[in-house]
Design a protein around this motif. Structure first.
Motif, PDB file in Angstrom:
ATOM      1  N   GLN A 138      29.199 -10.668 -12.470  1.00 51.26           N
ATOM      2  CA  GLN A 138      30.094 -11.748 -12.462  1.00 51.26           C
ATOM      3  C   GLN A 138      30.687 -11.665 -11.032  1.00 51.26           C
ATOM      4  OE1 GLN A 138      31.989 -10.664 -16.344  1.00 51.26           O
ATOM      5  NE2 GLN A 138      32.485 -12.764 -16.272  1.00 51.26           N
ATOM      6  N   GLU A 139      29.835 -11.276 -10.173  1.00 51.79           N
ATOM      7  CA  GLU A 139      30.405 -11.143  -8.843  1.00 51.79           C
ATOM      8  C   GLU A 139      29.646 -11.970  -7.900  1.00 51.79           C
ATOM      9  OE1 GLU A 139      32.938  -9.716  -8.033  1.00 51.79           O
ATOM     10  OE2 GLU A 139      33.225  -8.033  -9.547  1.00 51.79           O
ATOM     11  N   GLU A 140      30.136 -12.547  -6.661  1.00 53.19           N
ATOM     12  CA  GLU A 140      29.566 -13.160  -5.589  1.00 53.19           C
ATOM     13  C   GLU A 140      28.890 -12.278  -4.727  1.00 53.19           C
ATOM     14  OE1 GLU A 140      30.715 -13.523  -2.177  1.00 53.19           O
ATOM     15  OE2 GLU A 140      31.682 -11.694  -3.103  1.00 53.19           O
ATOM     16  N   VAL A 150      12.073 -22.537   5.243  1.00 52.66           N
ATOM     17  CA  VAL A 150      13.489 -22.120   4.381  1.00 52.66           C
ATOM     18  C   VAL A 150      12.603 -21.687   2.981  1.00 52.66           C
ATOM     19  CG1 VAL A 150      15.131 -23.156   2.882  1.00 52.66           C
ATOM     20  CG2 VAL A 150      15.047 -23.650   5.218  1.00 52.66           C
ATOM     21  N   CYS A 151      13.122 -20.469   2.866  1.00 50.62           N
ATOM     22  CA  CYS A 151      12.873 -20.193   1.336  1.00 50.62           C
ATOM     23  C   CYS A 151      13.986 -20.435   0.104  1.00 50.62           C
ATOM     24  CB  CYS A 151      12.480 -18.872   1.059  1.00 50.62           C
ATOM     25  SG  CYS A 151      12.222 -18.205  -0.555  1.00 50.62           S
ATOM     26  N   HIS A 152      13.554 -21.236  -0.700  1.00 48.97           N
ATOM     27  CA  HIS A 152      14.825 -21.627  -1.797  1.00 48.97           C
ATOM     28  C   HIS A 152      14.472 -20.744  -2.994  1.00 48.97           C
ATOM     29  CE1 HIS A 152      16.943 -24.176  -4.211  1.00 48.97           C
ATOM     30  NE2 HIS A 152      16.180 -24.674  -4.960  1.00 48.97           N
ATOM     31  N   CYS A 153      15.927 -20.327  -3.361  1.00 48.58           N
ATOM     32  CA  CYS A 153      15.952 -19.015  -4.487  1.00 48.58           C
ATOM     33  C   CYS A 153      16.995 -19.744  -5.485  1.00 48.58           C
ATOM     34  CB  CYS A 153      16.374 -17.879  -3.772  1.00 48.58           C
ATOM     35  SG  CYS A 153      15.146 -17.098  -2.435  1.00 48.58           S
ATOM     36  N   PRO A 154      16.392 -20.497  -6.196  1.00 51.42           N
ATOM     37  CA  PRO A 154      17.512 -21.316  -7.051  1.00 51.42           C
ATOM     38  C   PRO A 154      18.194 -20.457  -8.192  1.00 51.42           C
ATOM     39  CG  PRO A 154      15.226 -22.073  -7.554  1.00 51.42           C
ATOM     40  CD  PRO A 154      14.997 -21.155  -6.603  1.00 51.42           C
ATOM     41  N   CYS A 155      17.313 -19.448  -8.823  1.00 51.91           N
ATOM     42  CA  CYS A 155      17.901 -18.606  -9.652  1.00 51.91           C
ATOM     43  C   CYS A 155      18.964 -17.696  -9.204  1.00 51.91           C
ATOM     44  CB  CYS A 155      17.113 -17.931 -10.424  1.00 51.91           C
ATOM     45  SG  CYS A 155      15.695 -18.776 -11.467  1.00 51.91           S
ATOM     46  N   SER A 156      18.818 -17.028  -8.017  1.00 56.06           N
ATOM     47  CA  SER A 156      19.648 -16.338  -7.533  1.00 56.06           C
ATOM     48  C   SER A 156      20.706 -16.812  -7.101  1.00 56.06           C
ATOM     49  CB  SER A 156      19.008 -15.499  -6.344  1.00 56.06           C
ATOM     50  OG  SER A 156      20.001 -14.473  -5.590  1.00 56.06           O
ATOM     51  N   ALA A 189      26.767 -17.715  -7.773  1.00 52.51           N
ATOM     52  CA  ALA A 189      27.474 -18.940  -7.530  1.00 52.51           C
ATOM     53  C   ALA A 189      27.426 -19.199  -6.110  1.00 52.51           C
ATOM     54  CB  ALA A 189      28.790 -18.895  -8.131  1.00 52.51           C
ATOM     55  N   SER A 190      26.150 -19.102  -5.559  1.00 57.03           N
ATOM     56  CA  SER A 190      26.224 -19.587  -4.035  1.00 57.03           C
ATOM     57  C   SER A 190      26.173 -20.977  -3.727  1.00 57.03           C
ATOM     58  CB  SER A 190      24.928 -18.650  -3.455  1.00 57.03           C
ATOM     59  OG  SER A 190      25.059 -17.317  -3.413  1.00 57.03           O
ATOM     60  N   GLY A 191      25.955 -21.617  -4.571  1.00 59.36           N
ATOM     61  CA  GLY A 191      25.835 -23.295  -4.394  1.00 59.36           C
ATOM     62  C   GLY A 191      24.254 -23.651  -4.451  1.00 59.36           C
TER      63      GLY A 191
END
Length: 452
Positions: free
Chosen positions: A81-83, A287-293, A298-300
Motif C-alpha cells: 500500500q505504498e507509492e 514511451v513505455c506505458h506500464c498501466p498495471c504498475s 497509484a502513480s496516475g
C-alpha cells in the motif's frame, strides 16, 4: 534450411500495413524469417520440416515488452500500500542482498511468464549490481530459454548521502558504470537484422544518477549506435524532485541532458504535460506505458490517447514484478485499453481493442527501434503467438476473436514461436523445466526476503 509451415489458422492477425486479419490463414518461416503470409489455399508447394495445423487458434505477432525489472519477480507483494518512493525505500534493503544466481533464476522465470502470455521479445532494466550480480546473468537466461532480448545496463550513482533515494551501499562509481556498459555493448550487442540480443544504456532515474552520468551515458550509447532508456515522470513526487533539484520539469531535464531523440525511450511518463508530449512527438522519443504498475503504486493514468494523437511512439511494459506482481503482457494490453477509458473525462471509445494490441506489437517494435518484429509479413522475424479460441475465455466472442483476445480473460498461449523455433508447445515451455525453475526461484526468493 529449417522450414516451419503453419496452416489452417482460424484467424491470422498480421499487423501489416493493411492490418489484414486472414481467416484460414497460413505462414511459412524459413531459417527464422517469414517468407509467406496468406490463405492456406494459396500456400506454395514446399517441403516442411515441421507443420502446425491451428484451426482452433488465433495467431498474432509476438508481443513486445518494452520495460521490466526481472529480478523483482523474487519480491512480489511487498509494500502493498505504498507509492513509488516509499515502495522503493522498503525494497532497497532487500534487493541489496541480490546475488548473480538470483538475477539469473529470476530473469529466466520472468521470461517464462512473459513467453506464456504471448511475449516473444522483451527488454529488461537491471539497475542494481550488489555482490556478484552482472547483466551477463540475465543474458545467459535469455539465451537458454530462447527469448529475443534487449537487456539494458542500468545504474544508480547518487545515494542518500548525496541527496538521492537509494542507500549508498547500492550505488556504483560512475567511471566503472561507463566502463562496464562499454564492455557489455562490445561483448554482446548485435546490430544485425533479426538480432536476438541488443544491449541498451539505462541510468535508472533522475533521483538516482547525476546529470553528468546521464550526459556521458548518452554519448557512449550514441558512439556505439545503441538505444537509451530510463524512468521519467512516473508520479507527482518524481516531478517535484526534478523541479526542486534541477529547476525544471522532467521533459525539460531529459532534453537538457541529451535524452530525447528517436534512439531514446522512457518508462512510465504518467505525469508528462502537453509541452512535454509535443517535445517527444517532435523528437521521436518513445514511451513505455506500464498501466498495471501505475495503478498498483497509484502513480496516475498516463495520457496515452494524447500521446498517440500527437504521434508519439508508445509501447507496453509489465514493469517490475514487484510493482505489478505479474508479467502477463496480454493482460497489460487489456488493462491499457480499459484504463484509458476512465481518464479524467471517461470515454469508452478512447482506446480500442485493436489499438491496444497494436501498442503491444508494432508500438513495442517502434519503441525498441526495430523494423523486423511486431508484424507478420514476408522478411519479418518468425515470432508469433497462438491462442486456442475453443475455450471458456472465448465463449460468446467467436464473432470477433481479435477483440475477444483483448477484452476477455487474459489467457496463456498454446504455441509460441521465436526466431522460427517452437518455444511453447500445447501450452508448455519446451526450453526450460518450469516446475524445477519455479521451485528454485521460490527457494531463492525466501532466502532474499528473509535476509533483507
Amino acid at each position: 534450411m529449417s522450414i516451419l509451415v503453419v496452416k489452417n489458422i482460424h484467424t491470422l492477425v498480421t499487423m501489416d500495413e493493411q492490418r489484414r486479419e486472414i481467416n484460414d490463414g497460413a505462414l511459412i518461416v524459413q531459417d527464422g524469417v517469414i517468407t509467406f503470409v496468406g490463405k492456406t489455399s494459396d500456400l506454395p508447394p514446399i517441403q516442411a520440416d515441421q507443420t502446425l495445423i491451428l484451426k482452433h487458434h488465433i495467431v498474432i505477432p509476438g508481443l513486445i515488452n518494452t520495460h521490466h525489472h526481472m529480478y523483482q519477480s523474487l519480491t512480489r507483494v511487498i509494500a502493498q500500500q505504498e507509492e513509488l518512493f516509499n515502495w522503493l525505500v522498503t525494497l532497497y534493503p532487500i534487493w541489496a542482498n541480490l546475488t548473480g544466481e538470483m538475477a539469473y533464476v529470476s530473469a529466466k522465470l520472468a521470461m517464462a511468464e512473459l513467453i506464456l502470455s504471448g511475449c516473444t521479445s522483451s527488454s529488461d532494466h537491471l539497475y542494481l549490481y550488489p555482490n556478484d550480480v552482472k547483466l551477463d546473468d540475465t543474458i545467459r537466461a535469455a539465451q537458454e530459454i530462447g527469448m529475443r532480448f534487449h537487456p539494458t545496463r542500468g545504474s544508480m550513482s547518487v545515494g542518500e548521502s548525496k541527496g538521492g533515494l537509494p542507500p549508498d551501499r547500492l550505488v556504483e562509481d560512475e567511471a566503472f558504470i561507463l566502463k562496464d556498459t562499454q564492455r557489455l555493448i562490445e561483448s554482446y550487442h548485435d546490430s544485425q537484422r533479426y538480432a536476438m540480443l541488443r544491449v541498451g544504456v539505462a541510468p535508472c532515474s533522475p533521483f538516482s544518477v547525476s546529470q553528468d552520468l546521464m550526459r556521458e551515458s548518452a554519448k557512449l550509447a550514441r558512439a556505439y549506435g545503441v538505444r537509451l532508456h530510463t524512468h521519467l515522470a512516473e508520479n507527482v513526487k518524481d516531478v517535484d524532485y526534478s523541479l526542486q533539484v534541477f529547476g525544471m520539469r522532467p521533459g525539460d531535464y531529459a532534453e537538457d541532458v541529451g535524452w530525447v531523440g528517436d534512439d531514446v525511450w522512457h518508462a512510465h511518463c504518467v505525469q508528462l504535460n502537453d509541452a512535454e508530449i509535443q517535445l517527444f512527438a517532435r523528437t521521436g522519443t518513445g514511451v513505455c506505458h506500464c498501466p498495471c504498475s501505475n495503478m498498483r503504486l497509484a502513480s496516475g493514468i498516463a495520457p496515452i490517447r494524447q500521446m498517440l494523437d500527437q504521434h508519439v511512439k508508445v509501447g507496453l511494459g509489465v514493469d517490475g514484478s514487484a510493482s505489478n506482481d505479474s508479467g502477463h503482457l496480454l493482460n497489460e494490453a487489456r488493462t491499457a485499453m480499459l484504463l484509458q477509458r476512465i481518464d479524467s473525462t471517461p470515454n469508452p471509445a478512447r482506446l480500442s481493442a485493436r489499438e491496444a494490441l497494436e501498442l503491444a506489437t508494432l508500438g513495442g517494435a517502434a519503441v525498441l527501434g526495430r523494423d523486423d518484429i511486431g508484424a507478420l509479413k514476408p522478411n519479418m522475424a518468425g515470432d508469433f503467438a497462438a491462442y486456442r479460441i475453443d475455450t471458456l475465455a472465448f465463449a460468446g466472442s467467436q464473432h470477433d476473436v481479435v477483440a475477444g483476445l483483448v477484452f476477455g480473460q487474459s489467457v496463456n498461449v498454446d504455441y509460441s514461436v521465436i526466431n522460427g523455433q517452437i518455444v511453447v508447445k500445447e501450452g508448455h515451455i519446451v526450453t526450460s523445466d518450469l516446475p524445477t525453475l519455479i521451485e528454485k526461484h521460490n527457494t531463492l526468493s525466501k532466502q532474499l526476503i528473509n535476509k533483507g
